[in-house]
Design a protein around this motif. Sequence first.
Motif, PDB file in Angstrom:
ATOM      1  N   GLN A  20       0.795  -1.164   0.263  1.00 49.48           N
ATOM      2  CA  GLN A  20       0.010  -0.109  -0.099  1.00 49.48           C
ATOM      3  C   GLN A  20       0.500   0.891   0.517  1.00 49.48           C
ATOM      4  O   GLN A  20       0.466   2.224  -0.701  1.00 49.48           O
ATOM      5  CB  GLN A  20      -0.798   0.075   1.655  1.00 49.48           C
ATOM      6  N   ILE A  23       2.218   1.499  -3.922  1.00 47.22           N
ATOM      7  CA  ILE A  23       1.684   2.094  -4.020  1.00 47.22           C
ATOM      8  C   ILE A  23       0.809   3.910  -4.371  1.00 47.22           C
ATOM      9  O   ILE A  23       0.269   4.679  -5.171  1.00 47.22           O
ATOM     10  CB  ILE A  23      -0.469   1.238  -4.522  1.00 47.22           C
ATOM     11  N   ALA A  24       0.940   4.073  -2.988  1.00 49.90           N
ATOM     12  CA  ALA A  24       0.366   5.135  -2.387  1.00 49.90           C
ATOM     13  C   ALA A  24       1.299   6.193  -3.036  1.00 49.90           C
ATOM     14  O   ALA A  24       0.771   7.053  -3.274  1.00 49.90           O
ATOM     15  CB  ALA A  24       0.189   5.439  -1.162  1.00 49.90           C
ATOM     16  N   HIS A  37      -5.228   0.685  -4.526  1.00 44.38           N
ATOM     17  CA  HIS A  37      -4.408   1.200  -2.573  1.00 44.38           C
ATOM     18  C   HIS A  37      -5.539   0.378  -1.228  1.00 44.38           C
ATOM     19  O   HIS A  37      -5.306  -0.126  -0.740  1.00 44.38           O
ATOM     20  CB  HIS A  37      -4.257   2.268  -2.601  1.00 44.38           C
TER      21      HIS A  37
END
Length: 133
Positions: A20, A23-24, A37
């Motif tokens: 996450q 991806i963020a 996410h």
Amino acid sequence: MWISLHRFGAVCLVILVAAQAVIAGQHIFGDWGIGVHAALGNAAFTVAVAVAVIAWVKHESGPLRIVAISIVILVSAQIGLGYSTRDSQGAAALHVPLGVAVFGAVVYQLLVAWPALIGRGATAAGERPADAS
């Protein structure tokens, strides 16, 4: 078997939360969408609840129960903030540091659930290592 499921869940949480973060970062500084996410956040919540249930049902030690339940609470707050970031920069400002705290908590849980990683001989559930007499 239960401790193996607990460990597996702890490993999965570390991987999900780390993914996450990647991806963020790609969403903020690159051109990735945020949908994956969000999906990983929901998956992390599901795994966190399963790990907490396993810790409770298996009557794990106090620290394992406390950290597992704390992670469920932190991830719940994180999901709420995540959906609020669409309308509020203040929520976004809290979402990032809470994500860091969640990552710290899931790594701690992994280390407590799998003491062999940090050099201890017995597991948190009180199992004796295979080579112990």
